[in-house]
Design a protein around this motif. Sequence first.
Motif, PDB file in Angstrom:
ATOM      1  N   PRO A 138      -9.412   2.632  -3.090  1.00 46.13           N
ATOM      2  CA  PRO A 138      -9.135   0.931  -2.861  1.00 46.13           C
ATOM      3  C   PRO A 138      -8.795   0.269  -3.921  1.00 46.13           C
ATOM      4  O   PRO A 138      -9.974   0.523  -4.915  1.00 46.13           O
ATOM      5  CB  PRO A 138     -10.181   0.616  -1.747  1.00 46.13           C
ATOM      6  CG  PRO A 138     -10.805   1.913  -1.122  1.00 46.13           C
ATOM      7  CD  PRO A 138     -10.562   3.176  -2.366  1.00 46.13           C
ATOM      8  N   ALA A 139      -8.032  -0.582  -4.473  1.00 50.03           N
ATOM      9  CA  ALA A 139      -7.997  -1.687  -5.325  1.00 50.03           C
ATOM     10  C   ALA A 139      -8.529  -2.958  -4.835  1.00 50.03           C
ATOM     11  O   ALA A 139      -7.518  -3.652  -3.921  1.00 50.03           O
ATOM     12  CB  ALA A 139      -6.587  -1.428  -6.042  1.00 50.03           C
ATOM     13  N   SER A 189       9.497  -3.608   1.982  1.00 48.76           N
ATOM     14  CA  SER A 189       8.359  -3.057   1.155  1.00 48.76           C
ATOM     15  C   SER A 189       7.118  -3.201   2.357  1.00 48.76           C
ATOM     16  O   SER A 189       7.136  -4.279   3.111  1.00 48.76           O
ATOM     17  CB  SER A 189       7.872  -3.740  -0.150  1.00 48.76           C
ATOM     18  OG  SER A 189       6.822  -3.009  -0.343  1.00 48.76           O
ATOM     19  N   ASN A 190       6.085  -2.383   2.012  1.00 47.69           N
ATOM     20  CA  ASN A 190       4.764  -2.485   2.769  1.00 47.69           C
ATOM     21  C   ASN A 190       3.916  -3.324   1.994  1.00 47.69           C
ATOM     22  O   ASN A 190       2.646  -3.367   2.512  1.00 47.69           O
ATOM     23  CB  ASN A 190       4.368  -1.393   3.447  1.00 47.69           C
ATOM     24  CG  ASN A 190       3.976  -0.353   2.434  1.00 47.69           C
ATOM     25  OD1 ASN A 190       4.273  -0.498   1.043  1.00 47.69           O
ATOM     26  ND2 ASN A 190       3.157   0.654   2.751  1.00 47.69           N
ATOM     27  N   ILE A 191       4.139  -3.651   0.865  1.00 41.40           N
ATOM     28  CA  ILE A 191       3.422  -4.682   0.040  1.00 41.40           C
ATOM     29  C   ILE A 191       3.349  -6.012   0.303  1.00 41.40           C
ATOM     30  O   ILE A 191       4.345  -6.937   0.011  1.00 41.40           O
ATOM     31  CB  ILE A 191       3.935  -4.413  -1.453  1.00 41.40           C
ATOM     32  CG1 ILE A 191       3.742  -2.959  -2.014  1.00 41.40           C
ATOM     33  CG2 ILE A 191       2.843  -5.193  -2.287  1.00 41.40           C
ATOM     34  CD1 ILE A 191       4.489  -2.723  -3.167  1.00 41.40           C
ATOM     35  N   ASN A 192       2.836  -6.057   1.526  1.00 47.26           N
ATOM     36  CA  ASN A 192       2.979  -7.444   2.072  1.00 47.26           C
ATOM     37  C   ASN A 192       1.815  -7.993   2.858  1.00 47.26           C
ATOM     38  O   ASN A 192       1.657  -8.798   4.125  1.00 47.26           O
ATOM     39  CB  ASN A 192       3.873  -7.265   3.438  1.00 47.26           C
ATOM     40  CG  ASN A 192       3.764  -6.111   4.296  1.00 47.26           C
ATOM     41  OD1 ASN A 192       2.415  -5.715   4.381  1.00 47.26           O
ATOM     42  ND2 ASN A 192       4.570  -5.635   4.973  1.00 47.26           N
ATOM     43  N   HIS A 193       0.588  -7.597   2.347  1.00 46.61           N
ATOM     44  CA  HIS A 193      -0.763  -8.147   2.878  1.00 46.61           C
ATOM     45  C   HIS A 193      -1.647  -8.449   1.839  1.00 46.61           C
ATOM     46  O   HIS A 193      -1.377  -8.203   0.390  1.00 46.61           O
ATOM     47  CB  HIS A 193      -1.242  -6.976   3.735  1.00 46.61           C
ATOM     48  CG  HIS A 193      -1.588  -5.789   3.191  1.00 46.61           C
ATOM     49  ND1 HIS A 193      -2.828  -5.392   2.381  1.00 46.61           N
ATOM     50  CD2 HIS A 193      -0.738  -4.621   3.142  1.00 46.61           C
ATOM     51  CE1 HIS A 193      -2.328  -4.274   1.758  1.00 46.61           C
ATOM     52  NE2 HIS A 193      -1.511  -3.511   2.337  1.00 46.61           N
ATOM     53  N   THR A 194      -3.060  -8.818   2.226  1.00 52.14           N
ATOM     54  CA  THR A 194      -3.792  -9.408   1.183  1.00 52.14           C
ATOM     55  C   THR A 194      -4.850  -8.133   0.620  1.00 52.14           C
ATOM     56  O   THR A 194      -4.672  -6.966   1.228  1.00 52.14           O
ATOM     57  CB  THR A 194      -4.779 -10.456   1.436  1.00 52.14           C
ATOM     58  OG1 THR A 194      -5.373  -9.942   2.799  1.00 52.14           O
ATOM     59  CG2 THR A 194      -4.218 -11.525   1.824  1.00 52.14           C
ATOM     60  N   CYS A 195      -5.331  -8.235  -0.583  1.00 51.24           N
ATOM     61  CA  CYS A 195      -6.228  -6.759  -1.095  1.00 51.24           C
ATOM     62  C   CYS A 195      -7.307  -6.748  -0.146  1.00 51.24           C
ATOM     63  O   CYS A 195      -7.893  -7.653   0.678  1.00 51.24           O
ATOM     64  CB  CYS A 195      -6.744  -7.344  -2.409  1.00 51.24           C
ATOM     65  SG  CYS A 195      -5.341  -7.337  -3.594  1.00 51.24           S
ATOM     66  N   PRO A 196      -7.818  -5.390   0.066  1.00 50.75           N
ATOM     67  CA  PRO A 196      -7.587  -4.312  -1.016  1.00 50.75           C
ATOM     68  C   PRO A 196      -6.315  -3.513  -0.341  1.00 50.75           C
ATOM     69  O   PRO A 196      -5.798  -3.769   0.537  1.00 50.75           O
ATOM     70  CB  PRO A 196      -8.743  -3.460  -0.856  1.00 50.75           C
ATOM     71  CG  PRO A 196      -9.326  -3.675   0.587  1.00 50.75           C
ATOM     72  CD  PRO A 196      -9.029  -5.092   0.952  1.00 50.75           C
ATOM     73  N   VAL A 198      -4.660   0.169  -0.734  1.00 48.70           N
ATOM     74  CA  VAL A 198      -4.964   1.686  -0.832  1.00 48.70           C
ATOM     75  C   VAL A 198      -4.055   2.540   0.278  1.00 48.70           C
ATOM     76  O   VAL A 198      -3.469   2.142   1.060  1.00 48.70           O
ATOM     77  CB  VAL A 198      -6.453   2.179  -0.081  1.00 48.70           C
ATOM     78  CG1 VAL A 198      -6.360   1.845   1.255  1.00 48.70           C
ATOM     79  CG2 VAL A 198      -6.914   3.583  -0.737  1.00 48.70           C
ATOM     80  N   GLY A 199      -3.732   3.661  -0.064  1.00 53.31           N
ATOM     81  CA  GLY A 199      -2.705   4.664   0.467  1.00 53.31           C
ATOM     82  C   GLY A 199      -1.250   4.414   0.033  1.00 53.31           C
ATOM     83  O   GLY A 199      -0.927   3.870  -0.988  1.00 53.31           O
ATOM     84  N   PRO A 200      -0.488   4.908   0.854  1.00 51.15           N
ATOM     85  CA  PRO A 200       1.124   4.773   0.305  1.00 51.15           C
ATOM     86  C   PRO A 200       1.524   3.304   0.104  1.00 51.15           C
ATOM     87  O   PRO A 200       1.474   2.369   1.002  1.00 51.15           O
ATOM     88  CB  PRO A 200       1.864   5.432   1.612  1.00 51.15           C
ATOM     89  CG  PRO A 200       0.715   5.977   2.295  1.00 51.15           C
ATOM     90  CD  PRO A 200      -0.482   5.539   1.939  1.00 51.15           C
ATOM     91  N   GLN A 201       2.607   3.041  -1.197  1.00 51.59           N
ATOM     92  CA  GLN A 201       3.043   1.729  -1.296  1.00 51.59           C
ATOM     93  C   GLN A 201       4.487   2.153  -1.361  1.00 51.59           C
ATOM     94  O   GLN A 201       4.880   3.101  -2.079  1.00 51.59           O
ATOM     95  CB  GLN A 201       2.460   1.455  -2.446  1.00 51.59           C
ATOM     96  CG  GLN A 201       1.029   1.359  -2.681  1.00 51.59           C
ATOM     97  CD  GLN A 201       0.614   0.288  -1.625  1.00 51.59           C
ATOM     98  OE1 GLN A 201       0.973  -0.817  -1.502  1.00 51.59           O
ATOM     99  NE2 GLN A 201      -0.698   0.896  -0.909  1.00 51.59           N
TER     100      GLN A 201
END
Length: 252
Positions: A138-139, A189-196, A198-201
Amino acid sequence: MYKRENGFKPWLLDTKFDACRFMRRQYDPFAKLVYSFFQPFTNINHTCPFEGPQILQGFYLKPELLLLPFPTGQYMLAIRWYFDKKLQFDTNVAVVFKMTNFECASYNKSWFVFHNYRLKALSRDKVILNMNGTILQPAYRIQAHFKIYKRENGFKPWLLDSKIDACRFMRRKYDHFVKIVYSLFEPFSNINHTCPYVGPQIVEGFYLKPELLLLPFPTGQYMLAIRWYFDKKLQFDTNVSFLFVEDFGKSR
């Protein structure tokens, strides 16, 4: 129609027609061909009179519809529109906005790995990117450095340079330049939420849409370089090169 040869020069095709008559019966072969390109993407699809919003959305060129023999080259279709025989506006289509190369590198494969990445040309002016990688832990604290380069005897730094707190940005889109970049790839893209994170990008089927580029770019070759940091340590780079050819349209 114009062809680029030390600037745009008049080419073979030149036609004038009564647009209201054309919308009743498509009597001009060249105009009929042009109309077949954009008809599925517009509400300009009925007989006169025309009033209110005139919309063209999601339009792209389909080479299978081009029934004329075009030599390789850059072209501009210039259309002048007259109401009651008085010039009202011009629409001159000469936009190219497509990716030409994609490079990436991971510097800490215990935290982030790329699995595959590929550009695929669907047509002369439409290129898609598919990419996937995995964040292995997790980042919670992610920073990114966005920088544009322009090709002039090699890629040289250009005007746009921005560093962001990516976790803060995903809560509130506070940086205008990064907001434009994000709007280009967000739907793909699934880069569409707040942190953290983790997993496939994943980025899948991504292509560039000129109508979303709200910045004035001169014609040229560019590279968008993004450096990604977790906990302030460089993890990976993503560098996408693209070609932009200006829209020569103007209104009166």
